[in-house]
Structures are given as structure tokens and as C-alpha cells.
Design an enzyme around this catalytic site. Sequence first.
Site: not given
Length: 314
Positions: A18, A80, A130, A132, A171, A230-231, A273
Site C-alpha cells: 500500500c 505503525h 499491536h 498501532e 486501520t 494484522s491486515n 506489506s
Amino acid sequence: MAERPPLHVLIAAPRGFCAGVDRAIQIVELALERFGAPVYVRHEIVHNRFVVDRLRDIGAVFVDELDEVPGDRPVVFSAHGVPKSVPAAASERGLHYVDATCPLVSKVHRQAERLIADGRHILFIGHAGHPEVIGTFGQVPQGSITLIETEADVATVAVEDPATLAFLTQTTLSVDDTAAIVDALKARFPAIQAPRSEDICYATSNRQAAVKAIAPLCEKMLVIGAPNSSNSLRLAEVAERLNVPSRLIERATDIDWDWLGRPSTLGVTAGASAPELLVREVIDALRTRFEVIEDQAEHAAEGMSFKLPRELVA
């Protein structure tokens, strides 16, 4: 040699890097050009071992804490985000630092500050531990933000004044899970203030939507990404919920061929990532055992880009 069975590989689009990840990696590369090696990086710049190893090979040194950074070398903060105490400590030591926090994470940080200044208490939807989440909690005074991980948490959370509540989110969450938690929050606390715009970033939403688009056509799904991403984890969950067996792998050597078996159609995607090079590596590995027919799905095009720090490009 036995004839290889045919395999239709349906590759999700969009997938992989991204804009925030691309920017963070560029920041480390530019810092190395500007300051020379070594450049220190606090925590993994992004959650991908291949990316981290490549940057380490060209002079980045990854550390867990700021006190591991020598006083005469620059340090980069990961995509993050970090608590405010980290740049404050760097400034106190006279360290030169570059913040690679994703601008969409920084947006959540600023929202948190504004809400607290407005007298709100924040219910933050995210995953405990996490980076973030730690970074966002570190933007505001202790006790002014409460973590919500599940719908069950909504039912049990104790609040002093329901009239002063607001919510924000990490996010990189599951779009569907978060929607369910938000619905539960609004049902229990009708006056809760929502963010002005969606906190789950465009890349997370788009990659989950791309998996939903191809999963009904696939017998199995491979998601390329790190186990602490996470994503990427959410992408595998999305497919599983559509009854498509899925595996998260870091790269081609992680493919469990016994698990894979001989599907006729396989879905492939990559977390935000994971570089495209790893997607190609997986496709090449599949070609050693199957007669691969490759097909890229059509989905939302992404044109997002973020500015680099002026000090690195001036």
C-alpha cells in the site's frame, strides 16, 4: 515425468504494497542515501521479514528500543506509529529521527487528540499489543482511551458518562468484524461520536473486498504475508468465512503441498506489506507442480500516494 495437472490461479487485485508501506520503505532507503549506513529503525519498519532482511542487508539496523540507538546515528520510526514519548525521548537525547508513520495512522492520532481536547472518552477498536494500538494510546493521557477487541467487550465495558463517548479504530481490522462492533457500540451508546471518516484504511478495505470477489470462485486460498501482519491475517479470515480453506504463508517455501492437494482453482493474494516479488515467487513454485493458467482479477484501482519527508527529498 508425470503430466502436471492444470491449475487456474486467480490473483486478487489490488494486493501487496500500500502507499503507507511503500513510503516507509522509501524513507529507510533515502535515509541510508542521505546519512550513510548504519541507519537505525525502531521496530520492524513494516511487518514483513523479506522487506526487513533486504533493508538490513543495505545498512538498516533494527532495534526494539530507542536506548539501543547510538547518539551519533539517525533513527527511523516504523509505519505503525509510536507513542509521543518516543520522539520526546529521541529529542531529549539529541537524536536525529525520521518518522515513517503511515499518514492514515497519523490521522487517527490527530483525531484522538482532538476528541480528548473536546472532553471525550475514546473507545478504541483494535487488537491488544499491536504497535498501532500502542502508538495511538500513547498520543493521549493515560486512562482517556479504552480498548475494545470484540462485540463481547462492548457489553461489559464500564463508562463514566455515555454522553461523552467517541470511538476510533485501528486501520488494519476486518471490515465486517469492525462493522459489527460499531453497530453494537451504537446500540448500547446511542450518543457515541463516530469518526468523521472511516478509520480502516483504503488498502485494508480494498484487499478484503478483492478476496471476497474471488473467493467464491476458488477451492483454496494462499495469502502471502507475515504472521504478525494484522491486515494479512484478516485476508485469510475473510476467505475462511466464505468457506474457502486458506493459509497464510510468508513465501513460496512455506507452501504446504499436502494441504494444497490438487485444486482446480486457487486464489492468491498478498497483504499490504508483502512485495509483489513474493507473489511471483509463489506462482513460479506452483508452476513446478502444475500447468498454471494465471488470471488477474479486476477490482478497484489504487492511485494513492503519500509525500515523503521534506528533509529526505529536498
